[in-house]
Design a protein around this motif. Sequence first.
Motif, PDB file in Angstrom:
ATOM      1  N   THR A  40       0.888  -1.027   0.031  1.00 29.33           N
ATOM      2  CA  THR A  40      -0.049  -0.100   0.222  1.00 29.33           C
ATOM      3  C   THR A  40       0.746   1.131  -0.130  1.00 29.33           C
ATOM      4  O   THR A  40       0.703   2.208  -0.814  1.00 29.33           O
ATOM      5  CB  THR A  40      -0.870  -0.084   1.235  1.00 29.33           C
ATOM      6  OG1 THR A  40      -1.477  -1.248   1.130  1.00 29.33           O
ATOM      7  CG2 THR A  40      -1.875   1.199   1.206  1.00 29.33           C
ATOM      8  N   GLU A  41       2.063   1.268   0.639  1.00 28.78           N
ATOM      9  CA  GLU A  41       2.943   2.334   0.695  1.00 28.78           C
ATOM     10  C   GLU A  41       3.485   2.462  -0.705  1.00 28.78           C
ATOM     11  O   GLU A  41       3.648   3.483  -0.860  1.00 28.78           O
ATOM     12  CB  GLU A  41       3.711   2.213   1.944  1.00 28.78           C
ATOM     13  CG  GLU A  41       4.672   3.395   1.991  1.00 28.78           C
ATOM     14  CD  GLU A  41       5.834   3.180   3.320  1.00 28.78           C
ATOM     15  OE1 GLU A  41       6.921   3.962   3.188  1.00 28.78           O
ATOM     16  OE2 GLU A  41       5.773   2.264   4.042  1.00 28.78           O
ATOM     17  N   LEU A  42       3.781   1.590  -1.283  1.00 27.25           N
ATOM     18  CA  LEU A  42       4.494   1.401  -2.538  1.00 27.25           C
ATOM     19  C   LEU A  42       3.405   2.130  -3.373  1.00 27.25           C
ATOM     20  O   LEU A  42       3.844   2.985  -4.293  1.00 27.25           O
ATOM     21  CB  LEU A  42       4.750   0.069  -2.812  1.00 27.25           C
ATOM     22  CG  LEU A  42       5.600   0.147  -4.237  1.00 27.25           C
ATOM     23  CD1 LEU A  42       6.996   0.664  -4.079  1.00 27.25           C
ATOM     24  CD2 LEU A  42       5.990  -1.335  -4.723  1.00 27.25           C
ATOM     25  N   ALA A  43       2.379   1.772  -3.546  1.00 26.83           N
ATOM     26  CA  ALA A  43       1.287   2.580  -4.324  1.00 26.83           C
ATOM     27  C   ALA A  43       0.944   3.621  -4.077  1.00 26.83           C
ATOM     28  O   ALA A  43       0.941   4.759  -5.143  1.00 26.83           O
ATOM     29  CB  ALA A  43       0.043   1.432  -4.142  1.00 26.83           C
ATOM     30  N   PHE A  46       3.816   5.774  -5.431  1.00 30.43           N
ATOM     31  CA  PHE A  46       3.734   6.123  -6.739  1.00 30.43           C
ATOM     32  C   PHE A  46       2.598   7.183  -7.115  1.00 30.43           C
ATOM     33  O   PHE A  46       2.925   7.884  -8.134  1.00 30.43           O
ATOM     34  CB  PHE A  46       3.298   4.726  -7.313  1.00 30.43           C
ATOM     35  CG  PHE A  46       3.572   4.933  -9.062  1.00 30.43           C
ATOM     36  CD1 PHE A  46       4.519   4.933  -9.643  1.00 30.43           C
ATOM     37  CD2 PHE A  46       2.054   4.765  -9.683  1.00 30.43           C
ATOM     38  CE1 PHE A  46       4.556   4.851 -11.031  1.00 30.43           C
ATOM     39  CE2 PHE A  46       2.354   4.661 -10.958  1.00 30.43           C
ATOM     40  CZ  PHE A  46       3.380   4.998 -11.735  1.00 30.43           C
ATOM     41  N   ILE A  47       1.491   7.162  -6.500  1.00 32.44           N
ATOM     42  CA  ILE A  47       0.572   8.185  -6.769  1.00 32.44           C
ATOM     43  C   ILE A  47       1.311   9.608  -6.347  1.00 32.44           C
ATOM     44  O   ILE A  47       0.775  10.419  -6.923  1.00 32.44           O
ATOM     45  CB  ILE A  47      -0.807   7.705  -5.891  1.00 32.44           C
ATOM     46  CG1 ILE A  47      -1.357   6.585  -6.535  1.00 32.44           C
ATOM     47  CG2 ILE A  47      -1.692   9.071  -5.861  1.00 32.44           C
ATOM     48  CD1 ILE A  47      -2.338   6.229  -5.546  1.00 32.44           C
ATOM     49  N   PHE A  68      11.686   4.191  -4.757  1.00 30.81           N
ATOM     50  CA  PHE A  68      12.488   3.371  -4.938  1.00 30.81           C
ATOM     51  C   PHE A  68      13.169   2.690  -3.557  1.00 30.81           C
ATOM     52  O   PHE A  68      13.340   1.335  -3.425  1.00 30.81           O
ATOM     53  CB  PHE A  68      13.738   3.552  -5.790  1.00 30.81           C
ATOM     54  CG  PHE A  68      13.338   3.866  -7.047  1.00 30.81           C
ATOM     55  CD1 PHE A  68      12.825   2.858  -7.858  1.00 30.81           C
ATOM     56  CD2 PHE A  68      13.742   4.933  -7.894  1.00 30.81           C
ATOM     57  CE1 PHE A  68      12.774   3.088  -9.268  1.00 30.81           C
ATOM     58  CE2 PHE A  68      13.438   5.114  -9.245  1.00 30.81           C
ATOM     59  CZ  PHE A  68      12.921   3.880  -9.993  1.00 30.81           C
ATOM     60  N   ILE A  69      13.086   3.455  -2.567  1.00 33.58           N
ATOM     61  CA  ILE A  69      13.580   2.758  -1.050  1.00 33.58           C
ATOM     62  C   ILE A  69      12.290   1.833  -0.756  1.00 33.58           C
ATOM     63  O   ILE A  69      12.708   0.846  -0.183  1.00 33.58           O
ATOM     64  CB  ILE A  69      13.619   4.111  -0.094  1.00 33.58           C
ATOM     65  CG1 ILE A  69      15.195   4.974  -0.536  1.00 33.58           C
ATOM     66  CG2 ILE A  69      13.612   3.660   1.072  1.00 33.58           C
ATOM     67  CD1 ILE A  69      15.139   6.217   0.032  1.00 33.58           C
ATOM     68  N   THR A  70      11.121   2.203  -0.968  1.00 34.19           N
ATOM     69  CA  THR A  70       9.980   1.395  -0.607  1.00 34.19           C
ATOM     70  C   THR A  70      10.041   0.180  -1.309  1.00 34.19           C
ATOM     71  O   THR A  70       9.901  -1.155  -0.681  1.00 34.19           O
ATOM     72  CB  THR A  70       8.752   2.017  -0.609  1.00 34.19           C
ATOM     73  OG1 THR A  70       8.799   3.306   0.170  1.00 34.19           O
ATOM     74  CG2 THR A  70       7.749   1.115  -0.042  1.00 34.19           C
TER      75      THR A  70
END
Length: 152
Positions: A40-43, A46-47, A68-70
Amino acid sequence: MLSALDRRDRPPEEGAAAGLQGFAVDKTFLSSLKGILLETELALTFIIFICFTASISAYMAAALLEFFITLAFLFLYATQYYQRFDRLNWPCLDFLRCVSAIIIFLVVSIAAVTSRDGAAIAAFVSPAPSTSPAPQGPLAGFWHHLGFRLCL
């Protein structure tokens, strides 16, 4: 005594090759609470990256860095590769990653809003031009008076 070159040229033993397994993805981690939170944090990063890129592209590097870190942490946890670095305190690193993301996004968001066009971008309106263009056509003055701009 074997040198590093001799050890590298020998084929691996059966026990070492069976325990290595490459970068196999642990599907139980991806469906666990921590995996879902990282996904979820990655999504969301990205948003945020897309929003910063669409509004003020000068601030997109911070969001891309956090993305990229996530992604790297998700990869390390999903493949269980982080267990090979047993000297690192992974819960502390994960906490510092989250805190740094909060600080970076907070600072960049404040900088974007306080920039010249940032407040207008944050409110989803196009900024008013600094000089009013001369109205063109019979109804151009009327529309300009209401706040609409003509795009020519």
